[in-house]
Design a protein around this motif. Structure first.
Motif, PDB file in Angstrom:
ATOM      1  N   MET A   1      35.295 -29.996  -6.829  1.00 35.48           N
ATOM      2  CA  MET A   1      36.394 -29.158  -6.406  1.00 35.48           C
ATOM      3  C   MET A   1      36.049 -28.553  -5.060  1.00 35.48           C
ATOM      4  O   MET A   1      34.879 -28.376  -4.728  1.00 35.48           O
ATOM      5  N   ALA A   2      37.063 -28.227  -4.293  1.00 32.13           N
ATOM      6  CA  ALA A   2      36.869 -27.524  -3.030  1.00 32.13           C
ATOM      7  C   ALA A   2      37.106 -26.036  -3.308  1.00 32.13           C
ATOM      8  O   ALA A   2      38.136 -25.660  -3.877  1.00 32.13           O
ATOM      9  N   TYR A   3      36.144 -25.214  -2.927  1.00 30.83           N
ATOM     10  CA  TYR A   3      36.213 -23.783  -3.226  1.00 30.83           C
ATOM     11  C   TYR A   3      36.043 -22.978  -1.945  1.00 30.83           C
ATOM     12  O   TYR A   3      35.093 -23.168  -1.196  1.00 30.83           O
ATOM     13  N   GLN A   4      36.969 -22.072  -1.716  1.00 26.90           N
ATOM     14  CA  GLN A   4      36.978 -21.229  -0.526  1.00 26.90           C
ATOM     15  C   GLN A   4      36.377 -19.871  -0.840  1.00 26.90           C
ATOM     16  O   GLN A   4      36.991 -19.057  -1.522  1.00 26.90           O
ATOM     17  N   LYS A   5      35.148 -19.627  -0.375  1.00 25.88           N
ATOM     18  CA  LYS A   5      34.542 -18.302  -0.548  1.00 25.88           C
ATOM     19  C   LYS A   5      35.294 -17.299   0.315  1.00 25.88           C
ATOM     20  O   LYS A   5      35.882 -17.658   1.347  1.00 25.88           O
ATOM     21  N   ALA A   6      35.249 -16.042  -0.066  1.00 27.83           N
ATOM     22  CA  ALA A   6      36.017 -14.999   0.605  1.00 27.83           C
ATOM     23  C   ALA A   6      35.750 -14.917   2.103  1.00 27.83           C
ATOM     24  O   ALA A   6      36.677 -14.742   2.883  1.00 27.83           O
ATOM     25  N   HIS A   7      34.523 -15.034   2.526  1.00 23.51           N
ATOM     26  CA  HIS A   7      34.200 -14.824   3.937  1.00 23.51           C
ATOM     27  C   HIS A   7      33.689 -16.082   4.634  1.00 23.51           C
ATOM     28  O   HIS A   7      32.976 -16.000   5.631  1.00 23.51           O
ATOM     29  N   GLU A   8      34.071 -17.237   4.120  1.00 23.85           N
ATOM     30  CA  GLU A   8      33.686 -18.505   4.740  1.00 23.85           C
ATOM     31  C   GLU A   8      34.903 -19.088   5.453  1.00 23.85           C
ATOM     32  O   GLU A   8      36.030 -18.971   4.973  1.00 23.85           O
ATOM     33  N   PRO A   9      34.697 -19.745   6.602  1.00 25.89           N
ATOM     34  CA  PRO A   9      35.834 -20.283   7.355  1.00 25.89           C
ATOM     35  C   PRO A   9      36.496 -21.496   6.699  1.00 25.89           C
ATOM     36  O   PRO A   9      37.673 -21.749   6.922  1.00 25.89           O
ATOM     37  N   GLU A  10      35.733 -22.257   5.894  1.00 23.48           N
ATOM     38  CA  GLU A  10      36.289 -23.456   5.264  1.00 23.48           C
ATOM     39  C   GLU A  10      35.839 -23.563   3.814  1.00 23.48           C
ATOM     40  O   GLU A  10      34.784 -23.053   3.446  1.00 23.48           O
ATOM     41  N   ALA A  12      34.253 -25.412   0.621  1.00 22.48           N
ATOM     42  CA  ALA A  12      33.127 -26.331   0.443  1.00 22.48           C
ATOM     43  C   ALA A  12      33.293 -27.063  -0.888  1.00 22.48           C
ATOM     44  O   ALA A  12      33.743 -26.482  -1.875  1.00 22.48           O
ATOM     45  N   TRP A  13      32.914 -28.346  -0.896  1.00 31.21           N
ATOM     46  CA  TRP A  13      33.010 -29.139  -2.109  1.00 31.21           C
ATOM     47  C   TRP A  13      31.850 -28.823  -3.040  1.00 31.21           C
ATOM     48  O   TRP A  13      30.711 -28.690  -2.595  1.00 31.21           O
ATOM     49  N   ARG A  14      32.158 -28.705  -4.328  1.00 31.92           N
ATOM     50  CA  ARG A  14      31.151 -28.439  -5.357  1.00 31.92           C
ATOM     51  C   ARG A  14      31.420 -29.357  -6.542  1.00 31.92           C
ATOM     52  O   ARG A  14      32.562 -29.579  -6.907  1.00 31.92           O
ATOM     53  N   ARG A  15      30.370 -29.817  -7.159  1.00 28.78           N
ATOM     54  CA  ARG A  15      30.494 -30.596  -8.399  1.00 28.78           C
ATOM     55  C   ARG A  15      30.189 -29.636  -9.539  1.00 28.78           C
ATOM     56  O   ARG A  15      29.100 -29.072  -9.601  1.00 28.78           O
ATOM     57  N   VAL A  16      31.166 -29.436 -10.413  1.00 34.03           N
ATOM     58  CA  VAL A  16      31.008 -28.476 -11.502  1.00 34.03           C
ATOM     59  C   VAL A  16      31.326 -29.125 -12.841  1.00 34.03           C
ATOM     60  O   VAL A  16      32.018 -30.133 -12.908  1.00 34.03           O
ATOM     61  N   GLY A  17      30.821 -28.508 -13.886  1.00 35.75           N
ATOM     62  CA  GLY A  17      31.158 -28.876 -15.252  1.00 35.75           C
ATOM     63  C   GLY A  17      31.947 -27.723 -15.857  1.00 35.75           C
ATOM     64  O   GLY A  17      31.386 -26.662 -16.112  1.00 35.75           O
ATOM     65  N   PRO A  18      33.252 -27.873 -16.036  1.00 46.37           N
ATOM     66  CA  PRO A  18      34.078 -26.769 -16.520  1.00 46.37           C
ATOM     67  C   PRO A  18      33.778 -26.405 -17.969  1.00 46.37           C
ATOM     68  O   PRO A  18      33.620 -27.265 -18.822  1.00 46.37           O
ATOM     69  N   LEU A  19      33.711 -25.106 -18.228  1.00 48.53           N
ATOM     70  CA  LEU A  19      33.444 -24.606 -19.576  1.00 48.53           C
ATOM     71  C   LEU A  19      34.634 -23.851 -20.161  1.00 48.53           C
ATOM     72  O   LEU A  19      34.785 -23.776 -21.371  1.00 48.53           O
ATOM     73  N   GLY A  20      35.452 -23.255 -19.302  1.00 48.58           N
ATOM     74  CA  GLY A  20      36.604 -22.523 -19.796  1.00 48.58           C
ATOM     75  C   GLY A  20      37.218 -21.654 -18.714  1.00 48.58           C
ATOM     76  O   GLY A  20      36.688 -21.531 -17.606  1.00 48.58           O
ATOM     77  N   PHE A  21      38.352 -21.070 -19.046  1.00 47.58           N
ATOM     78  CA  PHE A  21      39.049 -20.166 -18.133  1.00 47.58           C
ATOM     79  C   PHE A  21      39.078 -18.777 -18.741  1.00 47.58           C
ATOM     80  O   PHE A  21      39.173 -18.621 -19.960  1.00 47.58           O
ATOM     81  N   VAL A  22      39.024 -17.766 -17.867  1.00 54.09           N
ATOM     82  CA  VAL A  22      39.034 -16.370 -18.294  1.00 54.09           C
ATOM     83  C   VAL A  22      40.042 -15.620 -17.431  1.00 54.09           C
ATOM     84  O   VAL A  22      40.080 -15.822 -16.208  1.00 54.09           O
TER      85      VAL A  22
END
Length: 92
Positions: A1-10, A12-22
């Motif tokens: 997934m591509a995730y935008q950190k609060a103070h980053e300009p772009e 970044a792609w991350r490979r994650v294993g989803p466990l659930g939503f909260v």
């Protein structure tokens, strides 16, 4: 997934294993493991800018307790669980 950190300009792609939503404090979060050490991470859903499937499989840990995340860690301590209906498309 591509995730935008609060103070980053772009994002970044991350490979994650989803466990659930909260849902807490008016926001949805994805609880997932990331990296070779499968460290537990929490991602704000409104900061996920793109998602792509992979050929890799993922099996959540048998002993994982999403309810425990709500009551024992980070921004979720003391929050009440909510229900999420997630619809997805095979076109993603």
């Amino acid at each position: 997934m591509a995730y935008q950190k609060a103070h980053e300009p772009e994002a970044a792609w991350r490979r994650v294993g989803p466990l659930g939503f909260v849902f807490t404090q008016g926001r949805w979060y994805l609880v997932a493991v990331q990296g070779a050490d499968e460290a537990l991470r929490v991602f704000r859903c409104d900061r996920i800018t793109d998602v792509r499937g992979t050929e890799d499989g993922f099996t959540p840990p048998v002993a994982f307790d999403l309810q425990g995340v709500l009551t024992e860690s980070g921004p979720f301590v003391g929050q009440v669980p909510a229900t999420l209906t997630l619809r997805y498309s095979a076109r993603i």
